[in-house]
Design a protein around this motif. Sequence first.
Motif, PDB file in Angstrom:
ATOM      1  N   ARG A   1       0.847  -1.193   0.000  1.00 44.13           N
ATOM      2  CA  ARG A   1       0.000   0.000   0.000  1.00 44.13           C
ATOM      3  C   ARG A   1       0.877   1.235   0.000  1.00 44.13           C
ATOM      4  O   ARG A   1       1.862   1.309   0.713  1.00 44.13           O
ATOM      5  N   LYS A   2       0.467   2.226  -0.788  1.00 45.66           N
ATOM      6  CA  LYS A   2       1.199   3.479  -0.862  1.00 45.66           C
ATOM      7  C   LYS A   2       0.444   4.538  -0.084  1.00 45.66           C
ATOM      8  O   LYS A   2      -0.784   4.536  -0.066  1.00 45.66           O
ATOM      9  N   PRO A   3       1.159   5.462   0.576  1.00 48.18           N
ATOM     10  CA  PRO A   3       0.470   6.518   1.310  1.00 48.18           C
ATOM     11  C   PRO A   3      -0.368   7.373   0.361  1.00 48.18           C
ATOM     12  O   PRO A   3      -0.017   7.577  -0.792  1.00 48.18           O
ATOM     13  N   VAL A   4      -1.480   7.870   0.884  1.00 50.53           N
ATOM     14  CA  VAL A   4      -2.373   8.706   0.087  1.00 50.53           C
ATOM     15  C   VAL A   4      -1.757  10.072  -0.141  1.00 50.53           C
ATOM     16  O   VAL A   4      -1.922  10.665  -1.187  1.00 50.53           O
ATOM     17  N   ALA A   5      -1.050  10.575   0.841  1.00 50.03           N
ATOM     18  CA  ALA A   5      -0.445  11.897   0.732  1.00 50.03           C
ATOM     19  C   ALA A   5       0.938  11.856   1.376  1.00 50.03           C
ATOM     20  O   ALA A   5       1.287  10.913   2.073  1.00 50.03           O
ATOM     21  N   ASP A   6       1.704  12.913   1.137  1.00 49.26           N
ATOM     22  CA  ASP A   6       3.071  12.978   1.658  1.00 49.26           C
ATOM     23  C   ASP A   6       3.143  13.584   3.054  1.00 49.26           C
ATOM     24  O   ASP A   6       4.214  13.775   3.580  1.00 49.26           O
ATOM     25  N   PHE A   7       2.008  13.903   3.668  1.00 54.69           N
ATOM     26  CA  PHE A   7       2.025  14.481   5.006  1.00 54.69           C
ATOM     27  C   PHE A   7       1.728  13.395   6.041  1.00 54.69           C
ATOM     28  O   PHE A   7       1.154  12.368   5.728  1.00 54.69           O
ATOM     29  N   PRO A   8       2.125  13.637   7.284  1.00 47.57           N
ATOM     30  CA  PRO A   8       1.882  12.627   8.329  1.00 47.57           C
ATOM     31  C   PRO A   8       0.378  12.374   8.502  1.00 47.57           C
ATOM     32  O   PRO A   8      -0.424  13.298   8.462  1.00 47.57           O
ATOM     33  N   ARG A   9       0.054  11.123   8.650  1.00 45.43           N
ATOM     34  CA  ARG A   9      -1.349  10.752   8.848  1.00 45.43           C
ATOM     35  C   ARG A   9      -1.509  10.187  10.245  1.00 45.43           C
ATOM     36  O   ARG A   9      -0.594   9.565  10.765  1.00 45.43           O
ATOM     37  N   PRO A  10      -2.695  10.366  10.843  1.00 44.61           N
ATOM     38  CA  PRO A  10      -2.908   9.761  12.167  1.00 44.61           C
ATOM     39  C   PRO A  10      -2.877   8.245  12.057  1.00 44.61           C
ATOM     40  O   PRO A  10      -3.207   7.671  11.017  1.00 44.61           O
ATOM     41  N   ARG A  11      -2.495   7.608  13.138  1.00 44.35           N
ATOM     42  CA  ARG A  11      -2.463   6.140  13.164  1.00 44.35           C
ATOM     43  C   ARG A  11      -3.898   5.621  13.125  1.00 44.35           C
ATOM     44  O   ARG A  11      -4.727   5.989  13.934  1.00 44.35           O
ATOM     45  N   LEU A  12      -4.154   4.765  12.158  1.00 44.09           N
ATOM     46  CA  LEU A  12      -5.472   4.167  11.996  1.00 44.09           C
ATOM     47  C   LEU A  12      -5.258   2.701  11.666  1.00 44.09           C
ATOM     48  O   LEU A  12      -4.402   2.357  10.846  1.00 44.09           O
ATOM     49  N   MET A  13      -6.048   1.841  12.299  1.00 48.70           N
ATOM     50  CA  MET A  13      -5.898   0.413  12.060  1.00 48.70           C
ATOM     51  C   MET A  13      -6.194   0.097  10.592  1.00 48.70           C
ATOM     52  O   MET A  13      -7.150   0.598  10.016  1.00 48.70           O
ATOM     53  N   ASP A  14      -5.367  -0.730  10.014  1.00 48.44           N
ATOM     54  CA  ASP A  14      -5.564  -1.181   8.637  1.00 48.44           C
ATOM     55  C   ASP A  14      -6.931  -1.848   8.519  1.00 48.44           C
ATOM     56  O   ASP A  14      -7.328  -2.611   9.394  1.00 48.44           O
ATOM     57  N   ASP A  15      -7.637  -1.570   7.451  1.00 47.94           N
ATOM     58  CA  ASP A  15      -8.999  -2.110   7.317  1.00 47.94           C
ATOM     59  C   ASP A  15      -9.032  -3.633   7.222  1.00 47.94           C
ATOM     60  O   ASP A  15     -10.059  -4.243   7.459  1.00 47.94           O
ATOM     61  N   THR A  16      -7.911  -4.266   6.915  1.00 49.70           N
ATOM     62  CA  THR A  16      -7.900  -5.732   6.882  1.00 49.70           C
ATOM     63  C   THR A  16      -7.864  -6.323   8.289  1.00 49.70           C
ATOM     64  O   THR A  16      -8.096  -7.512   8.454  1.00 49.70           O
ATOM     65  N   ARG A  17      -7.575  -5.497   9.310  1.00 49.58           N
ATOM     66  CA  ARG A  17      -7.522  -5.963  10.698  1.00 49.58           C
ATOM     67  C   ARG A  17      -8.533  -5.223  11.579  1.00 49.58           C
ATOM     68  O   ARG A  17      -8.466  -5.299  12.788  1.00 49.58           O
TER      69      ARG A  17
END
Length: 170
Positions: A4-20
């Motif tokens: 998976r590639k990041p959606v944007a180049d800025f820091p994103r909040p930690r969010l559980m992967d949708d597969t888990r």
Amino acid sequence: MTERKPVADFPRPRLMDDTRSLPIALLRAREAVMAWFRPHHRRGGVTEQQWRVIRVLYFEGEMEANRLARRAWLLAPSLSRILKDLEAAKYIRRRPGDSDSRQSLVSLSARGSAMVTRVAPFLDGIHREIARRFGHDRIEALLVLLDQLEAALAEAPEARRRMGTRRTGK
């Protein structure tokens, strides 16, 4: 598996992967199960929600509409529409409450009971096939685990409130 590639180049909040994610996993499992039952509901001319109402009334008998909404896991406004449709199809009967005429008591009609009797063998067959594919013991274990999960999460409503009001980012 692709990375998976990041959606944007800025820091994103930690969010559980949708597969888990538990909510997503439960929705995926529900959809997999309901895919077996939906065609049957469509052939029978009832929606999933209508069937839940019919099933509750079949097993528990006449009950007040608010209790029926809770038992069938429906919001009261949705139940009102569903009851109107089921009454028009003559699957249920409604009558005012004995002590409060604003109260609505709902019961399955003879036609509704006959429909349940007619479709029960097909539904039992679907349940048996799912159990055959997944395993009878695993189905029972899953039901126990789901009951335990529900009980564990229902025990601490104050914790839910705290989690919902927690500020993030500082």
